[in-house]
Design a protein around this motif. Sequence first.
Motif, PDB file in Angstrom:
ATOM      1  N   MET A 261      -2.059  -5.671   8.965  1.00 57.39           N
ATOM      2  CA  MET A 261      -1.649  -5.396   7.587  1.00 57.39           C
ATOM      3  C   MET A 261      -0.221  -5.818   7.291  1.00 57.39           C
ATOM      4  N   ALA A 262       0.562  -6.089   8.317  1.00 57.46           N
ATOM      5  CA  ALA A 262       1.979  -6.421   8.126  1.00 57.46           C
ATOM      6  C   ALA A 262       2.413  -7.316   9.281  1.00 57.46           C
ATOM      7  N   GLY A 263       3.712  -7.583   9.362  1.00 57.63           N
ATOM      8  CA  GLY A 263       4.226  -8.450  10.407  1.00 57.63           C
ATOM      9  C   GLY A 263       4.212  -7.840  11.784  1.00 57.63           C
ATOM     10  N   LYS A 264       3.986  -6.543  11.861  1.00 56.99           N
ATOM     11  CA  LYS A 264       3.859  -5.859  13.138  1.00 56.99           C
ATOM     12  C   LYS A 264       3.016  -4.611  12.927  1.00 56.99           C
ATOM     13  N   PRO A 265       2.542  -3.955  14.001  1.00 58.34           N
ATOM     14  CA  PRO A 265       1.749  -2.742  13.826  1.00 58.34           C
ATOM     15  C   PRO A 265       2.526  -1.657  13.077  1.00 58.34           C
ATOM     16  N   LEU A 266       1.820  -0.952  12.221  1.00 59.68           N
ATOM     17  CA  LEU A 266       2.416   0.146  11.456  1.00 59.68           C
ATOM     18  C   LEU A 266       1.853   1.460  11.975  1.00 59.68           C
ATOM     19  N   VAL A 267       2.729   2.452  12.141  1.00 58.13           N
ATOM     20  CA  VAL A 267       2.325   3.727  12.721  1.00 58.13           C
ATOM     21  C   VAL A 267       2.876   4.869  11.873  1.00 58.13           C
ATOM     22  N   ARG A 268       2.039   5.889  11.664  1.00 60.63           N
ATOM     23  CA  ARG A 268       2.481   7.097  10.958  1.00 60.63           C
ATOM     24  C   ARG A 268       1.888   8.323  11.637  1.00 60.63           C
ATOM     25  N   GLU A 269       2.647   9.404  11.577  1.00 63.31           N
ATOM     26  CA  GLU A 269       2.133  10.710  11.988  1.00 63.31           C
ATOM     27  C   GLU A 269       1.645  11.445  10.751  1.00 63.31           C
ATOM     28  N   MET A 270       0.560  12.178  10.904  1.00 61.01           N
ATOM     29  CA  MET A 270       0.034  12.930   9.766  1.00 61.01           C
ATOM     30  C   MET A 270      -0.667  14.186  10.247  1.00 61.01           C
ATOM     31  N   SER A 271      -0.793  15.132   9.331  1.00 60.27           N
ATOM     32  CA  SER A 271      -1.483  16.369   9.642  1.00 60.27           C
ATOM     33  C   SER A 271      -2.976  16.114   9.775  1.00 60.27           C
ATOM     34  N   ALA A 272      -3.568  16.666  10.819  1.00 62.98           N
ATOM     35  CA  ALA A 272      -5.001  16.493  11.027  1.00 62.98           C
ATOM     36  C   ALA A 272      -5.810  17.118   9.894  1.00 62.98           C
ATOM     37  N   ASP A 273      -5.258  18.140   9.250  1.00 67.34           N
ATOM     38  CA  ASP A 273      -5.976  18.844   8.183  1.00 67.34           C
ATOM     39  C   ASP A 273      -5.913  18.109   6.855  1.00 67.34           C
ATOM     40  N   HIS A 274      -4.927  17.219   6.677  1.00 66.65           N
ATOM     41  CA  HIS A 274      -4.764  16.544   5.394  1.00 66.65           C
ATOM     42  C   HIS A 274      -4.725  15.026   5.562  1.00 66.65           C
TER      43      HIS A 274
ATOM     44  N   ALA B 163      -7.043  12.742   5.178  1.00 60.66           N
ATOM     45  CA  ALA B 163      -7.752  11.937   4.185  1.00 60.66           C
ATOM     46  C   ALA B 163      -6.829  11.550   3.035  1.00 60.66           C
ATOM     47  N   ASP B 164      -6.076  12.528   2.515  1.00 59.62           N
ATOM     48  CA  ASP B 164      -5.143  12.238   1.416  1.00 59.62           C
ATOM     49  C   ASP B 164      -4.019  11.331   1.885  1.00 59.62           C
ATOM     50  N   ALA B 165      -3.527  11.560   3.117  1.00 58.38           N
ATOM     51  CA  ALA B 165      -2.439  10.749   3.653  1.00 58.38           C
ATOM     52  C   ALA B 165      -2.880   9.302   3.852  1.00 58.38           C
ATOM     53  N   ILE B 166      -4.100   9.106   4.326  1.00 62.73           N
ATOM     54  CA  ILE B 166      -4.618   7.756   4.538  1.00 62.73           C
ATOM     55  C   ILE B 166      -4.789   7.030   3.208  1.00 62.73           C
ATOM     56  N   ALA B 167      -5.340   7.725   2.215  1.00 66.76           N
ATOM     57  CA  ALA B 167      -5.543   7.104   0.906  1.00 66.76           C
ATOM     58  C   ALA B 167      -4.219   6.669   0.290  1.00 66.76           C
ATOM     59  N   ALA B 168      -3.206   7.534   0.391  1.00 67.45           N
ATOM     60  CA  ALA B 168      -1.895   7.194  -0.162  1.00 67.45           C
ATOM     61  C   ALA B 168      -1.267   6.030   0.598  1.00 67.45           C
ATOM     62  N   TRP B 169      -1.421   6.037   1.927  1.00 63.58           N
ATOM     63  CA  TRP B 169      -0.863   4.954   2.745  1.00 63.58           C
ATOM     64  C   TRP B 169      -1.547   3.631   2.412  1.00 63.58           C
ATOM     65  N   ALA B 170      -2.874   3.648   2.296  1.00 60.52           N
ATOM     66  CA  ALA B 170      -3.618   2.424   1.987  1.00 60.52           C
ATOM     67  C   ALA B 170      -3.176   1.821   0.662  1.00 60.52           C
ATOM     68  N   ASP B 171      -2.944   2.666  -0.330  1.00 62.00           N
ATOM     69  CA  ASP B 171      -2.525   2.174  -1.644  1.00 62.00           C
ATOM     70  C   ASP B 171      -1.161   1.482  -1.579  1.00 62.00           C
ATOM     71  N   GLY B 172      -0.320   1.916  -0.624  1.00 59.38           N
ATOM     72  CA  GLY B 172       1.021   1.352  -0.534  1.00 59.38           C
ATOM     73  C   GLY B 172       1.147   0.165   0.396  1.00 59.38           C
ATOM     74  N   LEU B 173       0.076  -0.182   1.115  1.00 53.67           N
ATOM     75  CA  LEU B 173       0.139  -1.307   2.042  1.00 53.67           C
ATOM     76  C   LEU B 173       0.059  -2.627   1.280  1.00 53.67           C
ATOM     77  N   GLU B 174       0.942  -3.540   1.647  1.00 55.04           N
ATOM     78  CA  GLU B 174       0.972  -4.827   0.949  1.00 55.04           C
ATOM     79  C   GLU B 174      -0.138  -5.747   1.424  1.00 55.04           C
ATOM     80  N   GLY B 175      -0.343  -5.822   2.744  1.00 54.45           N
ATOM     81  CA  GLY B 175      -1.351  -6.718   3.280  1.00 54.45           C
ATOM     82  C   GLY B 175      -0.994  -8.174   3.028  1.00 54.45           C
ATOM     83  N   HIS B 176      -1.941  -9.072   3.286  1.00 57.16           N
ATOM     84  CA  HIS B 176      -1.715 -10.493   3.022  1.00 57.16           C
ATOM     85  C   HIS B 176      -3.057 -11.198   2.896  1.00 57.16           C
ATOM     86  N   ASP B 177      -3.034 -12.311   2.199  1.00 57.22           N
ATOM     87  CA  ASP B 177      -4.230 -13.143   2.029  1.00 57.22           C
ATOM     88  C   ASP B 177      -4.225 -14.269   3.048  1.00 57.22           C
ATOM     89  N   ASP B 178      -5.386 -14.551   3.649  1.00 53.92           N
ATOM     90  CA  ASP B 178      -5.532 -15.715   4.508  1.00 53.92           C
ATOM     91  C   ASP B 178      -6.976 -16.195   4.452  1.00 53.92           C
TER      92      ASP B 178
END
Length: 271
Positions: free
Chosen positions: A213-226, A228-243
Amino acid sequence: MKPRPFDYLRPDTVVETVALLAEYGDDARILAGGQSLVPMLNLRIVEAAALIDISRIAALDTIHDRGDAIEIGAGVTQNKLLAWPQLAKKLPLLAAALPHVGHFQTRNKGTVCGSIAHADPSSEIPLALAVLGGDVVLKSKRGERVLAAGEFQQDMLTTARAGDEILAAVRFPVNGPGVAFREVARRHGDFAIVAVAAVVENQNTVRLGVGGMAGKPLVREMSADHCADAIAAWADGLEGHDDLHSSAALRRDLFRNLAPLVVKEAIRCAA
């Protein structure tokens, strides 16, 4: 195409290797397995005045259990690590990720450290090292330094290694069974379009990483209980790239759907 002429050097020790690196500097390339380097030399994407072959240095072909971490020498092939009897117990995330790395034939030659040094952002081994919070050991005539995975890999095919340094080893922290790894690729053995890895750190915390998704691996810590919301928010903010293989939007969608499954699997394995 064929590579430009170069000097082929085969030192017998790490001391000889760092002496050669001190002499040639950025004009030298380290050859361990050569699965990425040799094609790049043939296509003249990279050039080298000297090729330093470390594949026969016995001191680098070791797997060392340090107690809290497993140190993998620069000469250890991916298949040698995959066949290590303690892998599933000590490093279950790598046990899950390694079968996705290339093919059996390439894993016979390709090295674990070579994958880290190459620093492809879609590669499985750098992602595993980043998620586990591992370290990279660099040696030169000036001495030794140890860098965290996130500090070492700076961008696509770009690392913090100086021209006179050899990536002598990588250290993967020993982890429990609460891990999971999945990826999406056009074919098995191809570089991942998106790769996702998770490690359960404790009952409430998960470390989640994504490659591709980026120039290097991206890592985040998140609460196991929440998560789903953390992943959705992170996905929306990822730039990614076209190839040629995928659009940035598809990569985000793959991560949005794959990551919750990986987290659930890691939590289930930890139970």
